[in-house]
Design an enzyme around this catalytic site. Structure first.
Site, PDB file in Angstrom:
ATOM      1  N   SER A 155       5.522  -3.445  -5.511  1.00  0.00           N
ATOM      2  CA  SER A 155       5.232  -4.746  -6.113  1.00  0.00           C
ATOM      3  C   SER A 155       5.415  -5.879  -5.106  1.00  0.00           C
ATOM      4  O   SER A 155       4.677  -6.868  -5.126  1.00  0.00           O
ATOM      5  CB  SER A 155       6.106  -4.978  -7.354  1.00  0.00           C
ATOM      6  OG  SER A 155       7.479  -5.030  -7.009  1.00  0.00           O
ATOM      7  N   TYR A 156       6.373  -5.736  -4.205  1.00  0.00           N
ATOM      8  CA  TYR A 156       6.574  -6.738  -3.156  1.00  0.00           C
ATOM      9  C   TYR A 156       5.346  -6.814  -2.262  1.00  0.00           C
ATOM     10  O   TYR A 156       4.812  -7.906  -1.995  1.00  0.00           O
ATOM     11  CB  TYR A 156       7.811  -6.370  -2.326  1.00  0.00           C
ATOM     12  CG  TYR A 156       8.043  -7.261  -1.132  1.00  0.00           C
ATOM     13  CD1 TYR A 156       8.541  -8.543  -1.281  1.00  0.00           C
ATOM     14  CD2 TYR A 156       7.780  -6.805   0.157  1.00  0.00           C
ATOM     15  CE1 TYR A 156       8.763  -9.369  -0.186  1.00  0.00           C
ATOM     16  CE2 TYR A 156       7.998  -7.615   1.262  1.00  0.00           C
ATOM     17  CZ  TYR A 156       8.492  -8.891   1.086  1.00  0.00           C
ATOM     18  OH  TYR A 156       8.705  -9.698   2.178  1.00  0.00           O
ATOM     19  N   ALA A 157       4.866  -5.653  -1.804  1.00  0.00           N
ATOM     20  CA  ALA A 157       3.696  -5.634  -0.931  1.00  0.00           C
ATOM     21  C   ALA A 157       2.462  -6.171  -1.643  1.00  0.00           C
ATOM     22  O   ALA A 157       1.656  -6.888  -1.048  1.00  0.00           O
ATOM     23  CB  ALA A 157       3.451  -4.212  -0.427  1.00  0.00           C
TER      24      ALA A 157
END
Length: 249
Positions: A155-157
């Protein structure tokens, strides 16, 4: 140095880590820096104090990102101190603790996008009437959006990937105003975001990912941002700049 003499910069998430290093570097080169923070007022004051002790100029402003009206609050605070902008650095971001997609909740997913993608989108939108022609926008992304997939950071990427698209699209839109828009994509950087992780075998393994044999420092990133914020980068726009110490080689 007077590279940025007479210029005003805003760095989001500048109270610590990479953001603090960027703020200090821009101020060292002559910029007056707006030090944005979300919660840690003391850390922001420390950043401002460090800049002023070194002979620079800075002021702190608070806006909790990822909440309704965040961009509006940020610019209202900025406008109380300055009448225009030359450099915008979208640095603020958060990480999720997630072993993989099966562990990501909707709440976590929406929260990380709210801070890492939605907030910089609207901060940038509201910056444009304030940003002088010939200005600079630098977005801090991650090497994870290109060629270094890590399931625990999905989700960060993904949220940073949205920032990459913002860079390329705005670079084309703002070119007639001589405003450049670029992305800086760090690898593992030794900040408190990784507190407690960069030790022992973990540190040795992460250091081995780079042919340089170490993890990055906030200053490694700040120096690259300073180049993209300067007139030396006037013919560079829409670029995704790997600052992972060669990890993607």
């Amino acid at each position: 140095m007077n590279t940025f003499h007479g210029k005003t910069a805003l760095v989001t998430g500048a109270s610590r880590g990479i953001g603090r290093a960027i703020a200090r570097r821009l101020a060292r080169d002559g910029a007056r820096v707006a030090v944005h923070y979300g919660r840690n007022e003391q850390a922001a004051k420390e950043t401002v104090a460090a800049i002023e002790t070194a002979g620079g100029h800075a002021f702190a402003l608070r806006a909790q990102l990822g909440t309704p009206g965040d961009a509006e609050r940020l610019w209202a605070a900025f406008d109380a101190h300055a009448d225009g902008l030359d450099i915008l650095v979208n640095n603020a971001g958060i990480l999720n603790e997630e072993p993989g997609i099966e562990h990501v909740t909707r709440e976590q997913f929406e929260r990380i996008f709210a801070v890492n993608a939605t907030a910089p989108f609207f901060i940038t939108k509201l910056a444009l009437p304030r940003l002088r022609d010939g200005g600079r926008i630098v977005n801090i992304s991650t090497m994870l959006t290109r060629g270094s997939a890590m399931p625990p950071s999905i989700s960060y990427a993904m949220s940073k990937g949205a920032l990459d698209v913002l860079t390329s699209t705005l670079a084309k839109q703002l070119a007639p105003r001589a405003i450049t828009v670029n992305t800086v994509a760090p690898g593992v950087i030794d900040t408190d975001m990784h507190e407690g992780r960069l030790v022992g075998d973990a540190l040795a393994w992460l250091s081995s990912l780079s042919p340089m044999g170490r993890v990055g420092t906030p200053e490694d990133v700040a120096d690259v941002v300073a180049f993209l914020a300067s007139d030396d980068s006037r013919w560079v726009t829409g670029h995704w700049l790997d600052t992972s110490g060669g990890t993607l080689l």
